[in-house]
Design a protein around this motif. Sequence first.
Motif, PDB file in Angstrom:
ATOM      1  N   ALA A   1       0.835  -1.209   0.000  1.00  0.00           N
ATOM      2  CA  ALA A   1       0.000   0.000   0.000  1.00  0.00           C
ATOM      3  C   ALA A   1       0.869   1.259   0.000  1.00  0.00           C
ATOM      4  O   ALA A   1       2.047   1.223   0.367  1.00  0.00           O
ATOM      5  CB  ALA A   1      -0.898   0.001   1.237  1.00  0.00           C
ATOM      6  N   ASP A   2       0.268   2.401  -0.384  1.00  0.00           N
ATOM      7  CA  ASP A   2       0.937   3.704  -0.267  1.00  0.00           C
ATOM      8  C   ASP A   2       0.741   4.272   1.134  1.00  0.00           C
ATOM      9  O   ASP A   2       1.633   4.898   1.680  1.00  0.00           O
ATOM     10  CB  ASP A   2       0.357   4.689  -1.292  1.00  0.00           C
ATOM     11  CG  ASP A   2       0.651   4.246  -2.713  1.00  0.00           C
ATOM     12  OD1 ASP A   2       1.836   4.270  -3.090  1.00  0.00           O
ATOM     13  OD2 ASP A   2      -0.294   3.830  -3.427  1.00  0.00           O
ATOM     14  N   VAL A   3      -0.476   4.069   1.668  1.00  0.00           N
ATOM     15  CA  VAL A   3      -0.782   4.537   3.025  1.00  0.00           C
ATOM     16  C   VAL A   3      -1.402   3.376   3.796  1.00  0.00           C
ATOM     17  O   VAL A   3      -2.329   2.732   3.303  1.00  0.00           O
ATOM     18  CB  VAL A   3      -1.773   5.725   3.004  1.00  0.00           C
ATOM     19  CG1 VAL A   3      -2.210   6.100   4.422  1.00  0.00           C
ATOM     20  CG2 VAL A   3      -1.161   6.930   2.308  1.00  0.00           C
ATOM     21  N   ILE A   4      -0.861   3.112   4.998  1.00  0.00           N
ATOM     22  CA  ILE A   4      -1.431   2.082   5.867  1.00  0.00           C
ATOM     23  C   ILE A   4      -1.972   2.790   7.101  1.00  0.00           C
ATOM     24  O   ILE A   4      -1.225   3.456   7.820  1.00  0.00           O
ATOM     25  CB  ILE A   4      -0.361   1.039   6.279  1.00  0.00           C
ATOM     26  CG1 ILE A   4       0.298   0.442   5.022  1.00  0.00           C
ATOM     27  CG2 ILE A   4      -0.978  -0.070   7.129  1.00  0.00           C
ATOM     28  CD1 ILE A   4       1.445  -0.521   5.336  1.00  0.00           C
ATOM     29  N   GLY A   5      -3.284   2.662   7.331  1.00  0.00           N
ATOM     30  CA  GLY A   5      -3.910   3.343   8.458  1.00  0.00           C
ATOM     31  C   GLY A   5      -4.225   2.374   9.579  1.00  0.00           C
ATOM     32  O   GLY A   5      -4.665   1.248   9.334  1.00  0.00           O
ATOM     33  N   PHE A   6      -3.991   2.829  10.828  1.00  0.00           N
ATOM     34  CA  PHE A   6      -4.338   2.043  12.010  1.00  0.00           C
ATOM     35  C   PHE A   6      -5.271   2.867  12.884  1.00  0.00           C
ATOM     36  O   PHE A   6      -5.434   4.067  12.678  1.00  0.00           O
ATOM     37  CB  PHE A   6      -3.069   1.670  12.796  1.00  0.00           C
ATOM     38  CG  PHE A   6      -2.204   0.669  12.066  1.00  0.00           C
ATOM     39  CD1 PHE A   6      -2.489  -0.687  12.145  1.00  0.00           C
ATOM     40  CD2 PHE A   6      -1.127   1.084  11.285  1.00  0.00           C
ATOM     41  CE1 PHE A   6      -1.712  -1.621  11.465  1.00  0.00           C
ATOM     42  CE2 PHE A   6      -0.348   0.163  10.600  1.00  0.00           C
ATOM     43  CZ  PHE A   6      -0.640  -1.197  10.688  1.00  0.00           C
ATOM     44  N   GLN A   7      -5.855   2.218  13.913  1.00  0.00           N
ATOM     45  CA  GLN A   7      -6.765   2.934  14.815  1.00  0.00           C
ATOM     46  C   GLN A   7      -5.992   3.831  15.788  1.00  0.00           C
ATOM     47  O   GLN A   7      -6.365   4.963  16.024  1.00  0.00           O
ATOM     48  CB  GLN A   7      -7.596   1.930  15.646  1.00  0.00           C
ATOM     49  CG  GLN A   7      -8.448   0.971  14.815  1.00  0.00           C
ATOM     50  CD  GLN A   7      -9.787   1.567  14.411  1.00  0.00           C
ATOM     51  OE1 GLN A   7      -9.919   2.769  14.265  1.00  0.00           O
ATOM     52  NE2 GLN A   7     -10.768   0.714  14.175  1.00  0.00           N
ATOM     53  N   ARG A   8      -4.919   3.283  16.394  1.00  0.00           N
ATOM     54  CA  ARG A   8      -4.231   4.008  17.478  1.00  0.00           C
ATOM     55  C   ARG A   8      -2.781   4.272  17.112  1.00  0.00           C
ATOM     56  O   ARG A   8      -2.185   3.530  16.321  1.00  0.00           O
ATOM     57  CB  ARG A   8      -4.235   3.180  18.760  1.00  0.00           C
ATOM     58  CG  ARG A   8      -5.584   2.767  19.250  1.00  0.00           C
ATOM     59  CD  ARG A   8      -5.503   2.023  20.581  1.00  0.00           C
ATOM     60  NE  ARG A   8      -5.625   2.917  21.726  1.00  0.00           N
ATOM     61  CZ  ARG A   8      -5.899   2.506  22.962  1.00  0.00           C
ATOM     62  NH1 ARG A   8      -6.053   1.234  23.235  1.00  0.00           N
ATOM     63  NH2 ARG A   8      -6.004   3.376  23.949  1.00  0.00           N
ATOM     64  N   VAL A   9      -2.208   5.247  17.767  1.00  0.00           N
ATOM     65  CA  VAL A   9      -0.779   5.528  17.625  1.00  0.00           C
ATOM     66  C   VAL A   9       0.018   4.253  17.943  1.00  0.00           C
ATOM     67  O   VAL A   9       0.967   3.898  17.245  1.00  0.00           O
ATOM     68  CB  VAL A   9      -0.371   6.652  18.615  1.00  0.00           C
ATOM     69  CG1 VAL A   9       1.120   6.909  18.573  1.00  0.00           C
ATOM     70  CG2 VAL A   9      -1.150   7.918  18.313  1.00  0.00           C
ATOM     71  N   ALA A  10      -0.404   3.532  19.000  1.00  0.00           N
ATOM     72  CA  ALA A  10       0.321   2.331  19.427  1.00  0.00           C
ATOM     73  C   ALA A  10       0.302   1.239  18.346  1.00  0.00           C
ATOM     74  O   ALA A  10       1.281   0.508  18.175  1.00  0.00           O
ATOM     75  CB  ALA A  10      -0.282   1.791  20.713  1.00  0.00           C
ATOM     76  N   ASP A  11      -0.810   1.118  17.607  1.00  0.00           N
ATOM     77  CA  ASP A  11      -0.886   0.095  16.561  1.00  0.00           C
ATOM     78  C   ASP A  11       0.108   0.409  15.439  1.00  0.00           C
ATOM     79  O   ASP A  11       0.809  -0.478  14.947  1.00  0.00           O
ATOM     80  CB  ASP A  11      -2.303   0.024  15.968  1.00  0.00           C
ATOM     81  CG  ASP A  11      -3.352  -0.347  17.011  1.00  0.00           C
ATOM     82  OD1 ASP A  11      -3.082  -1.242  17.826  1.00  0.00           O
ATOM     83  OD2 ASP A  11      -4.426   0.284  17.010  1.00  0.00           O
ATOM     84  N   ALA A  12       0.151   1.678  15.045  1.00  0.00           N
ATOM     85  CA  ALA A  12       1.095   2.086  13.995  1.00  0.00           C
ATOM     86  C   ALA A  12       2.526   1.833  14.474  1.00  0.00           C
ATOM     87  O   ALA A  12       3.374   1.341  13.723  1.00  0.00           O
ATOM     88  CB  ALA A  12       0.881   3.554  13.638  1.00  0.00           C
ATOM     89  N   GLY A  13       2.790   2.149  15.749  1.00  0.00           N
ATOM     90  CA  GLY A  13       4.122   1.934  16.335  1.00  0.00           C
ATOM     91  C   GLY A  13       4.492   0.454  16.337  1.00  0.00           C
ATOM     92  O   GLY A  13       5.631   0.097  16.000  1.00  0.00           O
ATOM     93  N   ASN A  14       3.562  -0.407  16.710  1.00  0.00           N
ATOM     94  CA  ASN A  14       3.837  -1.852  16.713  1.00  0.00           C
ATOM     95  C   ASN A  14       4.143  -2.359  15.308  1.00  0.00           C
ATOM     96  O   ASN A  14       5.027  -3.194  15.110  1.00  0.00           O
ATOM     97  CB  ASN A  14       2.641  -2.626  17.270  1.00  0.00           C
ATOM     98  CG  ASN A  14       2.483  -2.452  18.771  1.00  0.00           C
ATOM     99  OD1 ASN A  14       3.411  -2.036  19.456  1.00  0.00           O
ATOM    100  ND2 ASN A  14       1.307  -2.763  19.283  1.00  0.00           N
TER     101      ASN A  14
END
Length: 475
Positions: A190-203
Amino acid sequence: MPKSSLSELVIVANRLPVDRVVDADGEVHWHTSPGGLVTALEPVIRAAKGAWVGWPGAADIELEQFEVDGMTLIPMTLSASDVALYYEGFSNDTIWPLYHDVIAPPRYRRVWWEAYERVNRRFAEAAAAATAPGGTIWVHDYQLQLVPRMVRNLRPDVTIGYFHHIPFPAYGLYSQLPWRRQVLDGLLGADVIGFQRVADAGNFLQAVRRQLPYPTHKSRVTVTDTNGIDRSVTVKPFPISIDVAEYQAIAKRPDVMARAAEIREELGHPRAILLGVDRLDYTKGIRHRLKAFGELLEDEDLSVTDATLVQVASPSRERVAAYMQLRDEIELTVGRINGIFDTTGHTAIRYLHHSYPRDEMVAMYLAADVMLVTALRDGMNLVAKEYVAARGSNGGVLVLSEFAGAADQLQGALLINPHDIDGMKEAIMAAIDMPHAEQTRRMRAMQRRLKRDDVAAWAEAFLHELHSHVREHNE
Ligand code: GDG
């Protein structure tokens, strides 16, 4: 598909946003299901003459593509074996428990993985075939993590977004997955991967750093594709929301308000009605909630005339063993608590293993003094947001797990750690005893935030990021 009917925007999700309705003459119709995702995406899809690729929800249904409300729906056929291996197996018995912090043990089976790859490929092919040159494909959720990479290989000209609705686990857990590299590589298509929380993106970024040779900087990953060309991927949180205006409008309808009064009456007018609304899922912390409530009755902090707990547990994934076991445990616990504490006139727990129309859900939100959202892990939890939106100026208290993504936005809730049963009991008592002025103050603050960050704003923010990402990298 003829070139003229190719779409500028194609949504790819496991489920199509429609329900099958059979009328009195036995004729089959499809109605859009009233979920927030469809409501948010409908205007964008319509403007872009968009399409939606997904499964109609039952095995072996073969359907041509069709139009509903200005949307082209492209149905994917899943055989009974696809459903068992790709959906119930890999999606719901491997990824779902692993990504929710192994609350239930994930099962790793190679035949499930092979089916997951196979079905992801078919979704990717259908999306690639439906998209106009230079168009956009937006992939949704954990059932389709390989689709972004597969689409990119088929259609390097399109812009690809992916949104992950559930948590992304810490690396120590994620690393259990036998196919951990393939899944990361699939998402990084993907070009952009979206997560719900800051922590999910960090993981997710941490897993990329540990498993793949790609450099990361802040919210960017530089991926080297098989053609040797470097490509930048944006990884960011986009907390999902609900159609706030819609919930407010339903809650103001006289018939819905009358139904709320009727529900209170049917329950024998206890001092406080507590409510839980969840799919019957082990991530939702229903057992912990029942334990806390049962102990409050046992300790005589509450009696059944003081409080009734209404627990809606809508049927979910009923052929997966962990769900069958959970249902047995919950029903045993409810039976025990009610057997001890019920009187002829009052019940401790009104347990409802049904799905209800949305109006009835809103009437329940209006009838409930306290909403209990005690998830052990939850990507967002829309029920918490729906309760807040529906309350208007009626007060009410939300008891909310800090392990639900919604806790990042709903700071006016009483935040709890659902593993701490004593802490949960204290929060329930504090909610029941909270002065009305404090209830409305907290509700108002949450409603202000929610109104600004509704589901339309969420969709807009994601698509804006996707398009600015592309502009930045093509100039
Ligand atoms: C996943 C993530 C994330 C439930 N029972 C009935 C009913 N519902 C509706 C609720 C709510 C929706 O279903 C459930 O959404 P949640 O967000 O609470 O939970 P999941 O189903 O697990 O959703 C979650 C979400 O995706 C979106 O990204 O928030 O974390 O797990 O809208 O109202 N609706 C009706 N009858 C029912 O009986 N009509």
